[in-house]
Design a protein around this motif. Sequence first.
Motif, short mmCIF file in Angstrom:
data_model
loop_
_atom_site.label_atom_id
_atom_site.label_comp_id
_atom_site.label_asym_id
_atom_site.label_seq_id
_atom_site.Cartn_x
_atom_site.Cartn_y
_atom_site.Cartn_z
N THR A 159 2.78 -5.05 -6.56
CA THR A 159 1.86 -4.52 -5.33
C THR A 159 0.48 -4.88 -5.49
O THR A 159 -0.51 -4.39 -5.14
CB THR A 159 1.86 -3.00 -5.78
N ARG A 161 1.70 5.88 -14.75
CA ARG A 161 0.49 5.11 -14.68
C ARG A 161 0.82 4.01 -15.60
O ARG A 161 0.33 2.80 -15.48
CB ARG A 161 -0.82 5.82 -14.84
N VAL A 195 2.23 2.07 -3.44
CA VAL A 195 1.32 2.57 -4.35
C VAL A 195 1.02 4.25 -3.94
O VAL A 195 0.86 4.56 -4.88
CB VAL A 195 0.12 1.73 -4.23
N HIS A 196 1.04 4.32 -2.66
CA HIS A 196 0.91 5.64 -2.41
C HIS A 196 1.80 6.61 -2.82
O HIS A 196 1.72 7.78 -3.34
CB HIS A 196 0.71 5.80 -0.55
N GLN A 197 2.99 6.09 -2.77
CA GLN A 197 4.67 6.74 -3.33
C GLN A 197 4.34 7.18 -4.91
O GLN A 197 4.71 7.88 -5.27
CB GLN A 197 5.52 6.03 -3.09
N ALA A 226 -2.22 -4.78 -2.71
CA ALA A 226 -2.61 -3.69 -2.26
C ALA A 226 -4.15 -3.35 -2.81
O ALA A 226 -4.73 -2.66 -2.21
CB ALA A 226 -1.79 -2.26 -2.72
N LYS A 256 1.64 7.11 -6.41
CA LYS A 256 0.44 7.98 -6.78
C LYS A 256 1.00 9.37 -6.55
O LYS A 256 0.44 10.23 -7.46
CB LYS A 256 -0.70 7.63 -5.76
N GLY A 257 1.70 9.58 -5.65
CA GLY A 257 2.38 11.11 -5.34
C GLY A 257 3.27 11.46 -6.60
O GLY A 257 3.26 12.44 -7.07
N ALA A 280 0.87 -1.27 -0.05
CA ALA A 280 0.17 -0.01 -0.20
C ALA A 280 0.89 1.41 0.03
O ALA A 280 0.74 2.27 -0.63
CB ALA A 280 -0.86 0.06 1.26
N SER A 281 1.89 1.22 0.57
CA SER A 281 2.75 2.30 0.78
C SER A 281 3.58 2.53 -0.34
O SER A 281 3.49 3.95 -0.93
CB SER A 281 3.94 2.37 1.82
#
Length: 367
Positions: free
Chosen positions: A223, A212, A198-200, A226, A202-203, A195-196
Motif C-alpha cells: 500500500t 498497526r 488503508v482505510h479498511q 497510498a 484503519k477501521g 487508499a481503500s
Amino acid sequence: MEGKVLIIGMGLIGGSLALCIKEEHPDATIIGHDVNDQELRLAKTLGVIDELSPEMELGAKEADLIIISTPVTQTEIILEKLHNTDLKSNVIITDTGSTKEQIMRASLQLKEKGVRFIGGHPMAGSHKSGVTAAKKILFENAFYMLTPSGAGGDSEIETLKEWLKGTRAKFLIVPPKEHDELTGMISHFPHVIAASLVHQAKGSSLEHPYLRRLAAGGFRDITRIASSNPVMWKDITLQNKKVLLDIMEKWKMEMEEVMDMISEDDSERIYSYFNEAKVFRDELPVLSKGAIPAFYDLYIDVPDYPGVISEVTAYLAEERISLTNIRILETREDLYGVLVISFQTMEDREQAAACLKEKTNYELFLD
C-alpha cells in the motif's frame, strides 16, 4: 539546439526536465516560472534554470518551447492564459500531466490560434518532491507518452523529442483516450485500491490494537502508493473519473465472482484465480520503468545482535552507495529477510547487493 525554454512549475518534474535540457542543449536558455516565489528563486540558486520569469506571460512571449509542469487542474487555467498571450508563431507547448483527454480538449483554443500543443506524460517520479529533488537521471529508460492533437504535425513532435532527448526516456505516441485508459488501469486505479485498503485497515485498527504493528511488513509495502500527494490524486481522480468509474464497475463484478467461489468452497476456481494472477505478474518486465515509480528494495536476512544495522550501512557508506530508506520487519509473511533497504535506482541496489555479498555471509533477496 538553441532557443528559450519556459518551464512553468519548479517541482520535481519541472526541475528535472530543466536539468535534462540544460545538459543536452547547453546553448539553450532555461526560463523558470512558479507561483511559489521562494521555490522559483531556489531553482535559480541551484542552477536548475538560467532566468526567472515571475510573470508567466513575459517568459511565454519569448519562448520557443513551453513546458507546463503543474497539477492537471492548474494546467487548464494556464492554457487559457497562454491563449490570451502573444506567443511566437513556431512555439511548441507541452505538459507533464497524468491525464490527457480533458487537457487536450482545453488545448483546442491554442490550435485555433495556430499554436501547436502536444500532450506529454513522463512516467517517472520519486518519493521526494520540490526542485531540490530534481535530478537528470529521473526519466532515464522511463516511458514518456506523447499525445498529439489530431493528425499531422510530425515535425513538431520530432522537434519536441529533440528538446527532450536528454531525458533518455522511451517515447510512445498514443491517442489521449488510450493514454487515460492505460494509466487509469495501471496507475490511477491502483492508487484508489491502495487508499481503500488503508482505510479498511484503519477501521479495523479500532477493534484490533495490534493491527498497526502487524501492518508494518508486507501490508505497508503493497500500500506504499497510498502515501502519495492527496491533492495531486484528488485532481487526477476527478480528471479521469469516467475511466476510473468504468474500471471500478468491472472490479465490483470481479469481486462478486471471487466472493462466489469462496462461498461455494470452489477450491479449483480459487487456485486458478491465484495461479493466473501469479503467471501474468511473473511475466511482467522486471527491468522496465512503468506507470508507478518502482521501489528498489533489498531484503537482508541479518542475525539479531547489537550493531548489525550500523555494520551494514557502514559497508554501503564505504562504497558511497546512497539509500533512501531502511527498516526492520516484524512481520515477514511472504517476504524475505528481516532488514529492508530501499534505493533510488536499480543500479544502486545491484551495487549494494554485490558489496554485501563480498563483505558478509548474509542471505540477500530481491523482489
